[in-house]
Design a protein around this motif. Structure first.
Motif, PDB file in Angstrom:
ATOM      1  N   GLU A  67       0.783  -1.288  -0.016  1.00 59.42           N
ATOM      2  CA  GLU A  67      -0.129   0.087   0.076  1.00 59.42           C
ATOM      3  C   GLU A  67       0.997   1.244   0.085  1.00 59.42           C
ATOM      4  OE1 GLU A  67      -3.489   2.105   2.762  1.00 59.42           O
ATOM      5  OE2 GLU A  67      -2.924   0.066   2.979  1.00 59.42           O
ATOM      6  N   ILE A  68       2.015   1.143   0.817  1.00 62.71           N
ATOM      7  CA  ILE A  68       3.024   2.497   0.983  1.00 62.71           C
ATOM      8  C   ILE A  68       3.592   2.529  -0.596  1.00 62.71           C
ATOM      9  CG2 ILE A  68       5.000   3.293   1.763  1.00 62.71           C
ATOM     10  CD1 ILE A  68       2.845   3.430   3.810  1.00 62.71           C
ATOM     11  N   LEU A  69       3.952   1.462  -0.999  1.00 70.19           N
ATOM     12  CA  LEU A  69       4.787   1.618  -2.321  1.00 70.19           C
ATOM     13  C   LEU A  69       3.642   2.029  -3.527  1.00 70.19           C
ATOM     14  CD1 LEU A  69       7.042   0.963  -3.954  1.00 70.19           C
ATOM     15  CD2 LEU A  69       6.438  -1.082  -4.425  1.00 70.19           C
ATOM     16  N   SER A  70       2.248   1.690  -3.365  1.00 72.12           N
ATOM     17  CA  SER A  70       1.414   2.256  -4.163  1.00 72.12           C
ATOM     18  C   SER A  70       1.472   3.513  -4.241  1.00 72.12           C
ATOM     19  CB  SER A  70      -0.040   1.356  -4.109  1.00 72.12           C
ATOM     20  OG  SER A  70      -1.118   1.880  -5.036  1.00 72.12           O
ATOM     21  N   ILE A  71       1.050   4.137  -2.940  1.00 76.69           N
ATOM     22  CA  ILE A  71       0.794   5.907  -2.564  1.00 76.69           C
ATOM     23  C   ILE A  71       2.121   6.402  -3.305  1.00 76.69           C
ATOM     24  CG2 ILE A  71       0.798   7.308  -1.001  1.00 76.69           C
ATOM     25  CD1 ILE A  71      -0.712   5.138   0.700  1.00 76.69           C
ATOM     26  N   VAL A  72       3.391   5.876  -2.910  1.00 75.87           N
ATOM     27  CA  VAL A  72       4.516   6.642  -3.380  1.00 75.87           C
ATOM     28  C   VAL A  72       4.475   6.591  -5.043  1.00 75.87           C
ATOM     29  CG1 VAL A  72       6.932   6.379  -3.753  1.00 75.87           C
ATOM     30  CG2 VAL A  72       5.979   6.010  -1.500  1.00 75.87           C
ATOM     31  N   GLU A  73       4.278   5.503  -5.649  1.00 78.12           N
ATOM     32  CA  GLU A  73       4.166   5.621  -6.992  1.00 78.12           C
ATOM     33  C   GLU A  73       3.131   6.441  -7.653  1.00 78.12           C
ATOM     34  OE1 GLU A  73       5.356   0.909  -8.043  1.00 78.12           O
ATOM     35  OE2 GLU A  73       3.419   1.232  -7.693  1.00 78.12           O
ATOM     36  N   LYS A  74       1.975   6.492  -7.049  1.00 78.88           N
ATOM     37  CA  LYS A  74       1.040   7.646  -7.542  1.00 78.88           C
ATOM     38  C   LYS A  74       1.285   8.823  -7.195  1.00 78.88           C
ATOM     39  CE  LYS A  74      -4.014   8.383  -6.757  1.00 78.88           C
ATOM     40  NZ  LYS A  74      -5.294   7.928  -6.235  1.00 78.88           N
ATOM     41  N   TRP A  75       1.705   9.405  -6.187  1.00 80.10           N
ATOM     42  CA  TRP A  75       2.401  10.576  -6.123  1.00 80.10           C
ATOM     43  C   TRP A  75       3.514  10.843  -7.148  1.00 80.10           C
ATOM     44  CZ3 TRP A  75       7.247  12.180  -3.940  1.00 80.10           C
ATOM     45  CH2 TRP A  75       7.544  13.544  -3.601  1.00 80.10           C
ATOM     46  N   CYS A  76       4.401  10.008  -7.351  1.00 79.50           N
ATOM     47  CA  CYS A  76       5.568  10.398  -8.354  1.00 79.50           C
ATOM     48  C   CYS A  76       5.009  10.225  -9.784  1.00 79.50           C
ATOM     49  CB  CYS A  76       6.627   9.234  -8.070  1.00 79.50           C
ATOM     50  SG  CYS A  76       7.673   9.388  -6.366  1.00 79.50           S
ATOM     51  N   GLY A  77       3.953   9.247  -9.885  1.00 80.02           N
ATOM     52  CA  GLY A  77       3.517   9.031 -11.349  1.00 80.02           C
ATOM     53  C   GLY A  77       4.417   8.480 -12.175  1.00 80.02           C
ATOM     54  N   PHE A  78       4.811   7.397 -11.502  1.00 76.75           N
ATOM     55  CA  PHE A  78       5.906   6.400 -12.337  1.00 76.75           C
ATOM     56  C   PHE A  78       6.086   5.292 -11.595  1.00 76.75           C
ATOM     57  CE2 PHE A  78       8.982   9.362 -10.822  1.00 76.75           C
ATOM     58  CZ  PHE A  78       9.807   8.721  -9.814  1.00 76.75           C
ATOM     59  N   LYS A  79       6.186   3.851 -12.151  1.00 79.47           N
ATOM     60  CA  LYS A  79       6.510   2.704 -11.428  1.00 79.47           C
ATOM     61  C   LYS A  79       8.101   2.588 -10.768  1.00 79.47           C
ATOM     62  CE  LYS A  79       3.838  -0.209 -11.412  1.00 79.47           C
ATOM     63  NZ  LYS A  79       2.819  -0.638 -10.443  1.00 79.47           N
ATOM     64  N   ILE A  80       8.054   2.135  -9.768  1.00 75.63           N
ATOM     65  CA  ILE A  80       9.337   2.087  -9.106  1.00 75.63           C
ATOM     66  C   ILE A  80       9.588   0.566  -8.984  1.00 75.63           C
ATOM     67  CG2 ILE A  80      10.662   2.380  -6.897  1.00 75.63           C
ATOM     68  CD1 ILE A  80       8.601   4.722  -6.465  1.00 75.63           C
ATOM     69  N   ASN A  81      11.000   0.176  -9.494  1.00 73.90           N
ATOM     70  CA  ASN A  81      11.269  -1.277  -9.409  1.00 73.90           C
ATOM     71  C   ASN A  81      12.624  -1.018  -8.138  1.00 73.90           C
ATOM     72  OD1 ASN A  81      13.255  -3.457  -9.720  1.00 73.90           O
ATOM     73  ND2 ASN A  81      12.571  -3.738 -11.720  1.00 73.90           N
ATOM     74  N   VAL A  82      12.258  -1.540  -6.855  1.00 73.42           N
ATOM     75  CA  VAL A  82      13.259  -1.373  -6.014  1.00 73.42           C
ATOM     76  C   VAL A  82      14.647  -1.791  -5.970  1.00 73.42           C
ATOM     77  CG1 VAL A  82      13.589  -1.882  -3.566  1.00 73.42           C
ATOM     78  CG2 VAL A  82      11.319  -1.405  -4.245  1.00 73.42           C
ATOM     79  N   MET A  83      15.029  -2.875  -6.771  1.00 69.70           N
ATOM     80  CA  MET A  83      16.096  -3.559  -7.003  1.00 69.70           C
ATOM     81  C   MET A  83      16.732  -2.628  -8.161  1.00 69.70           C
ATOM     82  SD  MET A  83      16.815  -5.570  -4.796  1.00 69.70           S
ATOM     83  CE  MET A  83      18.299  -6.322  -5.359  1.00 69.70           C
ATOM     84  N   HIS A  84      16.212  -2.292  -9.058  1.00 68.62           N
ATOM     85  CA  HIS A  84      16.951  -1.677 -10.275  1.00 68.62           C
ATOM     86  C   HIS A  84      16.466  -0.251 -10.494  1.00 68.62           C
ATOM     87  CE1 HIS A  84      16.808  -6.029 -11.174  1.00 68.62           C
ATOM     88  NE2 HIS A  84      17.928  -5.996 -11.516  1.00 68.62           N
ATOM     89  N   GLY A  85      16.117   0.528  -9.421  1.00 67.81           N
ATOM     90  CA  GLY A  85      16.026   1.963  -9.581  1.00 67.81           C
ATOM     91  C   GLY A  85      14.604   2.050 -10.155  1.00 67.81           C
ATOM     92  N   MET A  86      14.202   3.378 -10.762  1.00 70.87           N
ATOM     93  CA  MET A  86      12.894   3.934 -11.194  1.00 70.87           C
ATOM     94  C   MET A  86      12.853   3.818 -12.645  1.00 70.87           C
ATOM     95  SD  MET A  86      12.614   6.507  -8.045  1.00 70.87           S
ATOM     96  CE  MET A  86      13.729   6.352  -6.617  1.00 70.87           C
ATOM     97  N   THR A  87      11.691   3.616 -13.275  1.00 68.41           N
ATOM     98  CA  THR A  87      11.544   3.505 -14.845  1.00 68.41           C
ATOM     99  C   THR A  87      10.674   4.767 -15.012  1.00 68.41           C
ATOM    100  OG1 THR A  87       9.629   2.429 -14.715  1.00 68.41           O
ATOM    101  CG2 THR A  87      11.610   1.001 -14.871  1.00 68.41           C
ATOM    102  N   GLY A  88      10.862   5.366 -16.336  1.00 65.11           N
ATOM    103  CA  GLY A  88      10.093   6.594 -16.660  1.00 65.11           C
ATOM    104  C   GLY A  88      11.200   7.710 -16.753  1.00 65.11           C
ATOM    105  N   ASN A  89      10.462   8.789 -17.171  1.00 64.00           N
ATOM    106  CA  ASN A  89      11.029  10.232 -17.300  1.00 64.00           C
ATOM    107  C   ASN A  89      11.387  10.665 -15.841  1.00 64.00           C
ATOM    108  OD1 ASN A  89      12.259  12.255 -18.060  1.00 64.00           O
ATOM    109  ND2 ASN A  89      10.648  13.154 -19.194  1.00 64.00           N
ATOM    110  N   THR A  90      12.137  10.403 -15.315  1.00 62.22           N
ATOM    111  CA  THR A  90      12.293  11.188 -13.722  1.00 62.22           C
ATOM    112  C   THR A  90      13.586  11.990 -13.470  1.00 62.22           C
ATOM    113  OG1 THR A  90      13.537   9.196 -13.003  1.00 62.22           O
ATOM    114  CG2 THR A  90      11.149   9.014 -12.865  1.00 62.22           C
TER     115      THR A  90
END
Length: 222
Positions: A173-196
Motif C-alpha cells: 500500500e505504501i509503495l502504491s501511494i509513493v508510485e501514485k504521488w511520483c507518477g511512475f512505477k518503481i523497481n526497488v532492485m533496479h531503480g526507477m523507470t520512466g522520465n524522472t
C-alpha cells in the motif's frame, strides 16, 4: 613501519566493529554483518573499511625495508623483473592492499545503495538489507528471542525481509501511494523507470526509505 602483533590487530578491529554497531568500544551482541563482509569495498558489497592486517602488510611493503623481509614471501609474486606488476605502476600502499586482498564480484545493487541522493542512515540500513542482516522476527524466533515469527505489521505471514518490504499488504500500500504521488512505477532492485529527474528520484527514495526502519527494533538503526 612494523608488523603489528595479531592480538593488537584483533583488539583494534574489535573496537572499530563495536563502534560501527553501537557507537562505543564495547558491544556484546552478535554483529548484523560479518566483519569480513564489512571490510569489502562498497562496489563488492561491503562498507569500504580497511582490513587491518592486510593494510598493515601493504603499508610495511612501502615504508621500511627490514619489515619488507618479513612480508617478502607474500609480496614477491607481485613483482616481475623488479617491477610491480599491478597496473604498470610503481608500488603504493593502495595498489599493494588491492593486490593482497581477496576480491569479490561486483554487486548489482551497488549504485542503489551508494549514491548522491541517499542519506547515510538510509544507505547503511539498505546495505544491511541487501546483505540479509536485519533482525527480522523469523531470525529472532529461530534463536528463541520471541514467541512467534509473525509479521509485526500485518500479523499474518512470517516476518522475513522479503515479506516485510515486498509482500506485506501494508508495504504494498505504501509503495502504491509513493508510485501514485511520483507518477511512475518503481523497481526497488533496479531503480526507477520512466522520465524522472533528480529531485523526483530523491523525493521518492526518501518516502520509500521511510518504511525501512521496520524490522530494525533493538539495533542502533531503530
Amino acid at each position: 613501519m612494523f608488523l603489528l602483533p595479531k592480538g593488537v590487530i584483533k583488539r583494534f578491529e574489535a573496537i572499530c566493529r563495536n563502534y560501527l554497531w553501537d557507537g562505543s568500544p564495547d558491544y556484546h551482541r552478535v554483529p548484523l554483518i560479518a566483519w569480513d563482509k564489512v571490510t569489502l569495498p562498497k562496489l563488492e558489497g561491503g562498507l569500504g573499511i580497511k582490513k587491518a592486517d592486510v593494510w598493515n602488510t601493504a603499508t610495511v611493503g612501502k615504508l621500511y625495508w627490514k619489515s619488507i623481509c618479513k612480508v617478502k614471501e607474500t609480496l614477491k609474486s607481485g613483482y616481475q623483473d623488479n617491477k610491480w606488476i599491478s597496473d604498470d605502476k610503481e608500488y603504493s600502499i593502495k595498489h599493494g592492499y588491492e593486490w593482497l586482498r581477496f576480491k569479490q564480484p561486483e554487486q548489482e545493487w551497488y549504485q542503489l545503495v551508494w549514491n548522491n541522493w541517499n542519506i547515510p542512515k538510509h544507505a547503511l540500513i539498505t546495505w544491511i538489507i541487501m546483505n540479509k542482516g536485519l533482525n527480522t522476527k523469523d531470525k529472532l524466533f529461530r534463536i528463541g528471542c520471541c514467541t512467534d515469527d509473525r509479521c509485526s505489521i500485518c500479523d499474518i505471514s512470517s516476518e522475513t525481509q522479503e515479506h516485510l518490504f515486498f509482500e506485506c499488504r501494508y508495504s504494498k500500500e505504501i509503495l502504491s501511494i509513493v508510485e501514485k504521488w511520483c507518477g511512475f512505477k518503481i523497481n526497488v532492485m533496479h531503480g526507477m523507470t520512466g522520465n524522472t529527474g533528480p529531485k523526483l528520484k530523491h523525493n521518492a527514495h526518501t518516502l520509500i526509505c521511510a518504511t525501512i526502519p521496520f524490522g530494525t527494533k533493538g539495533t542502533m538503526l531503530e
